[in-house]
Design a protein around this motif. Structure first.
Motif, mmCIF file in Angstrom:
data_model
loop_
_atom_site.group_PDB
_atom_site.id
_atom_site.type_symbol
_atom_site.label_atom_id
_atom_site.label_comp_id
_atom_site.label_asym_id
_atom_site.label_seq_id
_atom_site.Cartn_x
_atom_site.Cartn_y
_atom_site.Cartn_z
ATOM 1 N N PRO A 38 0.824 -1.211 0.000
ATOM 2 C CA PRO A 38 0.000 0.000 0.000
ATOM 3 C C PRO A 38 0.856 1.259 0.000
ATOM 4 C CG PRO A 38 -0.731 -1.519 1.700
ATOM 5 C CD PRO A 38 0.544 -2.061 1.162
ATOM 6 N N ILE A 39 0.348 2.288 -0.636
ATOM 7 C CA ILE A 39 1.043 3.567 -0.715
ATOM 8 C C ILE A 39 0.360 4.515 0.256
ATOM 9 C CG2 ILE A 39 1.593 5.523 -2.188
ATOM 10 C CD1 ILE A 39 1.429 3.591 -4.564
ATOM 11 N N THR A 40 1.136 5.145 1.120
ATOM 12 C CA THR A 40 0.579 6.101 2.069
ATOM 13 C C THR A 40 1.057 7.491 1.690
ATOM 14 O OG1 THR A 40 0.572 4.450 3.816
ATOM 15 C CG2 THR A 40 0.418 6.740 4.494
ATOM 16 N N LEU A 41 0.112 8.391 1.574
ATOM 17 C CA LEU A 41 0.389 9.782 1.245
ATOM 18 C C LEU A 41 0.110 10.608 2.494
ATOM 19 C CD1 LEU A 41 0.978 11.968 -0.932
ATOM 20 C CD2 LEU A 41 -1.465 12.005 -1.358
ATOM 21 N N ALA A 42 1.155 11.157 3.097
ATOM 22 C CA ALA A 42 1.010 11.985 4.292
ATOM 23 C C ALA A 42 1.174 13.443 3.889
ATOM 24 C CB ALA A 42 2.044 11.603 5.332
ATOM 25 N N VAL A 43 0.208 14.256 4.252
ATOM 26 C CA VAL A 43 0.204 15.663 3.864
ATOM 27 C C VAL A 43 0.257 16.524 5.122
ATOM 28 C CG1 VAL A 43 -1.106 17.468 2.708
ATOM 29 C CG2 VAL A 43 -1.153 15.147 1.808
ATOM 30 N N ASP A 44 1.304 17.339 5.234
ATOM 31 C CA ASP A 44 1.360 18.291 6.344
ATOM 32 C C ASP A 44 0.419 19.457 6.067
ATOM 33 O OD1 ASP A 44 3.213 16.932 7.880
ATOM 34 O OD2 ASP A 44 4.906 17.843 6.845
ATOM 35 N N ARG A 45 0.603 20.074 4.914
ATOM 36 C CA ARG A 45 -0.280 21.170 4.508
ATOM 37 C C ARG A 45 -0.168 21.353 3.009
ATOM 38 N NH1 ARG A 45 0.076 27.489 5.163
ATOM 39 N NH2 ARG A 45 -2.099 27.984 4.739
ATOM 40 N N ILE A 46 -1.309 21.370 2.347
ATOM 41 C CA ILE A 46 -1.344 21.581 0.908
ATOM 42 C C ILE A 46 -2.571 22.428 0.582
ATOM 43 C CG2 ILE A 46 -2.653 19.535 0.286
ATOM 44 C CD1 ILE A 46 -0.596 19.174 -2.000
ATOM 45 N N ILE A 47 -2.430 23.283 -0.403
ATOM 46 C CA ILE A 47 -3.522 24.169 -0.794
ATOM 47 C C ILE A 47 -3.777 23.996 -2.281
ATOM 48 C CG2 ILE A 47 -4.301 26.552 -0.958
ATOM 49 C CD1 ILE A 47 -2.418 27.183 1.387
ATOM 50 N N VAL A 48 -5.036 23.761 -2.624
ATOM 51 C CA VAL A 48 -5.459 23.680 -4.025
ATOM 52 C C VAL A 48 -6.312 24.912 -4.283
ATOM 53 C CG1 VAL A 48 -6.724 22.355 -5.743
ATOM 54 C CG2 VAL A 48 -5.478 21.161 -3.942
ATOM 55 N N LYS A 49 -5.893 25.725 -5.244
ATOM 56 C CA LYS A 49 -6.631 26.947 -5.573
ATOM 57 C C LYS A 49 -7.134 26.858 -7.002
ATOM 58 C CE LYS A 49 -4.015 30.065 -2.622
ATOM 59 N NZ LYS A 49 -3.226 31.297 -2.577
ATOM 60 N N ARG A 50 -8.354 27.292 -7.195
ATOM 61 C CA ARG A 50 -8.897 27.413 -8.544
ATOM 62 C C ARG A 50 -9.170 28.885 -8.765
ATOM 63 N NH1 ARG A 50 -14.241 24.568 -11.202
ATOM 64 N NH2 ARG A 50 -13.512 24.734 -13.339
ATOM 65 N N ARG A 51 -8.526 29.418 -9.778
ATOM 66 C CA ARG A 51 -8.648 30.849 -10.046
ATOM 67 C C ARG A 51 -9.671 31.085 -11.144
ATOM 68 N NH1 ARG A 51 -2.356 31.842 -9.517
ATOM 69 N NH2 ARG A 51 -2.216 31.678 -7.276
ATOM 70 N N ASP A 52 -9.797 32.338 -11.526
ATOM 71 C CA ASP A 52 -10.808 32.731 -12.515
ATOM 72 C C ASP A 52 -10.621 32.058 -13.868
ATOM 73 O OD1 ASP A 52 -11.728 34.317 -10.527
ATOM 74 O OD2 ASP A 52 -11.236 36.231 -11.473
ATOM 75 N N ASP A 53 -9.398 31.649 -14.195
ATOM 76 C CA ASP A 53 -9.152 31.000 -15.482
ATOM 77 C C ASP A 53 -9.571 29.537 -15.493
ATOM 78 O OD1 ASP A 53 -7.183 30.034 -13.819
ATOM 79 O OD2 ASP A 53 -5.505 30.678 -15.061
ATOM 80 N N GLY A 54 -10.017 28.992 -14.344
ATOM 81 C CA GLY A 54 -10.479 27.615 -14.270
ATOM 82 C C GLY A 54 -9.382 26.606 -14.006
ATOM 83 N N VAL A 55 -8.134 27.061 -13.890
ATOM 84 C CA VAL A 55 -7.001 26.172 -13.670
ATOM 85 C C VAL A 55 -6.823 25.953 -12.169
ATOM 86 C CG1 VAL A 55 -4.507 25.902 -13.984
ATOM 87 C CG2 VAL A 55 -5.881 26.975 -15.766
#
Length: 185
Positions: free
Chosen positions: A87-104
């Motif tokens: 199994p693969i474990t993904l540990a995240v301390d802090r991550i931010i996903v932003k969607r801007r006006d361009d849709g990206v």
């Protein structure tokens, strides 16, 4: 786990983006989340995300703090003698996903900054304006200053080739261990 959602719409949402005034702005915070997913779950998720209608772009920010996600491969085994995938474990301390006006969607981590141009280590060192001597002996020809960037490019090419060779070695060792889990190099 904690999940906080905030949706803003109207003139007050203009602080986030101009489009948020009309379409709204979604802010989501996920804290201390732990989950296990099967790989088949992720591969079968795509049909639910597809749509025939192009959706309106909603600016958003999704922040994930202190999360741990484990992915387990539930596909049929290729080799019956194999102990199976780990199994693969993904540990995240802090991550931010932003969607801007361009849709990206933009993915950023804690403390990440945009760098305009990464500086190579060799450029930070001061080199003489005329030449860099290859050997201190008298009568030897020095490398011309304009040859240094060419040597840096060649060094980068060699580093990439070495990394690819190491990846091939690891892949081959993994393949051998499928047949003989006790194999050591």
């Amino acid at each position: 786990p904690e999940v906080c959602l905030r949706f803003e719409l109207g003139p007050n949402a203009a602080v986030h983006s101009p489009l948020a005034v009309q379409n709204g702005f979604l802010h989501m915070l996920v804290h201390s989340y732990t989950a296990e997913f099967l790989m088949s779950f992720l591969t079968n998720l795509a049909p639910f995300l597809e749509d025939e209608i192009i959706p309106e772009v909603i600016p958003m920010e999704i922040e994930v703090v202190d999360a741990k996600i484990t992915l387990k491969d539930d596909s049929p085994q290729v080799y019956p003698t194999s102990p199976g995938p780990v199994p693969i474990t993904l540990a995240v301390d802090r991550i931010i996903v932003k969607r801007r006006d361009d849709g990206v969607f933009y993915l950023t981590g804690e403390g990440s900054r945009k760098q305009e141009k990464p500086e190579p280590v060799l450029q930070e060192q001061k080199a003489p304006a005329e030449c860099v001597l290859a050997a201190p002996a008298a009568g030897t020809h020095g490398l011309q200053f304009k040859e240094v960037p060419e040597l840096q490019r060649e060094l980068q090419t060699m580093k990439i080739a070495l990394a690819e060779a190491n990846m091939d070695k690891a892949r081959l060792l993994q393949e051998v261990r499928k047949y003989n889990p006790l194999f050591e190099l």
